[in-house]
Design an enzyme around this catalytic site. Structure first.
Site, PDB file in Angstrom:
ATOM      1  CE  LYS A  26      -0.593   3.410  -6.744  1.00 55.05           C
ATOM      2  NZ  LYS A  26      -0.258   2.550  -5.594  1.00 55.05           N
ATOM      3  CG  ASN A  68      -1.452   1.375   1.666  1.00 55.14           C
ATOM      4  OD1 ASN A  68      -2.510   1.750   0.596  1.00 55.14           O
ATOM      5  ND2 ASN A  68      -1.117   1.974   2.301  1.00 55.14           N
ATOM      6  CE1 TYR A  73      -0.094   6.906  -6.873  1.00 58.96           C
ATOM      7  CE2 TYR A  73      -1.557   7.092  -8.677  1.00 58.96           C
ATOM      8  CZ  TYR A  73      -1.287   6.791  -7.292  1.00 58.96           C
ATOM      9  OH  TYR A  73      -2.492   6.320  -6.659  1.00 58.96           O
ATOM     10  CB  ALA A  74      -0.077   6.657 -14.578  1.00 58.19           C
ATOM     11  CB  ALA A  75       4.716   4.424 -15.372  1.00 62.53           C
TER      12      ALA A  75
END
Length: 257
Positions: free
Chosen positions: A166, A91, A162-164
């Site tokens: 995730k 997390n 962040y997108a990569a």
């Protein structure tokens, strides 16, 4: 009637346990009967979060999730103290926003190190133990839950790092599910939308609020306590035939087949 969701007799590791979603997972895990190993970079926040919980059922680990040696050492100590580790919730997370053309190498590395590399280190450390236990005849298995995001499935302006990261977690989840299914180790991802945590303060602010809410069919943010019920479900035997899946807990913010 038997409880549908129980973590009785299980030990789960939760990274980013000092606040927000991680802290909510820890509290619910304890309520459902688990022992919990909480990991967080901020020792003070972690100590405060753990202070309210039964001392004989919690173990606090302060340090960076991106430290592979810490992951190996902490899992070993958890096994020694509680007799085994049966679940992991990856997390821990940070954001370092910038548009692509302005993002620095350091901003890229910081986010990838925590979200992606850190999740790999803890997955490897916990998974090695679960696989070894299975090879020794223990049928208990285990469950891994990666906290991904809708950003990993649809992109996020100003957060390519962040997108990569995730999106990478989705691939990590599916690979772990395929490699470790034979050992009764399950791996799933939860993709949150906008949860009321410090990390989402900007998008929930006045500048973006109306536009964001207009994209959520349920018309509201979620709270940490609301979304972590799904996490604990995936950790439990109630999800015993679910693996390799990406479950959206987002109020309809992202809808797909």
């Amino acid at each position: 009637m038997a409880e549908i969701i129980s973590l009785e007799g299980r030990t789960i590791v939760v990274t980013g346990a000092g606040q927000g979603i991680g802290h909510a997972v820890v509290k619910l895990g304890i309520a459902l009967g688990a022992n919990v190993v909480g990991v967080d970079l901020n020792a003070d926040s972690l100590s405060a979060a753990m202070a309210e919980l039964p001392k004989d059922r919690v173990m606090a680990v302060a340090g960076s999730v991106a430290d592979s040696e810490l992951a190996t050492r902490a899992v070993g100590e958890a096994i020694e103290r509680f007799g085994g580790v049966h679940g992991l919730v990856n997390n821990a997370g940070i954001i370092r926003p910038a548009m692509i053309e302005k993002m620095t190498d350091q901003q890229w590395r910081d986010v990838i190190d925590v979200h992606l590399s850190g999740s790999f280190y803890w997955t490897r450390a916990v998974g090695q133990h679960m696989v070894a236990r299975a090879k020794n005849g223990d049928p208990t298995g285990g469950a891994l839950v990666n906290i991904s995001s809708d950003a990993g499935r649809k992109g996020s302006v100003g957060q390519i790092n962040y997108a990569a990261a995730k999106a990478g977690l989705l691939g990590m989840t599916m690979t772990a599910a395929r490699e470790w299914g034979r050992y009764n180790v399950r791996a799933n991802s939860v993709c949150f939308g906008v949860v009321e945590t410090p990390m989402t303060e900007v998008v929930r602010g006045e500048k973006f609020r109306d536009n964001m809410l207009a994209q959520i069919p349920l018309g509201r943010w979620s709270t940490p306590d609301e979304v972590v019920k799904t996490v604990c479900f995936l950790l439990s035997d109630a999800a015993s035939y679910i693996t390799g899946q990406h479950l959206g807990v987002n109020g309809g913010f992202h809808i797909s087949l």
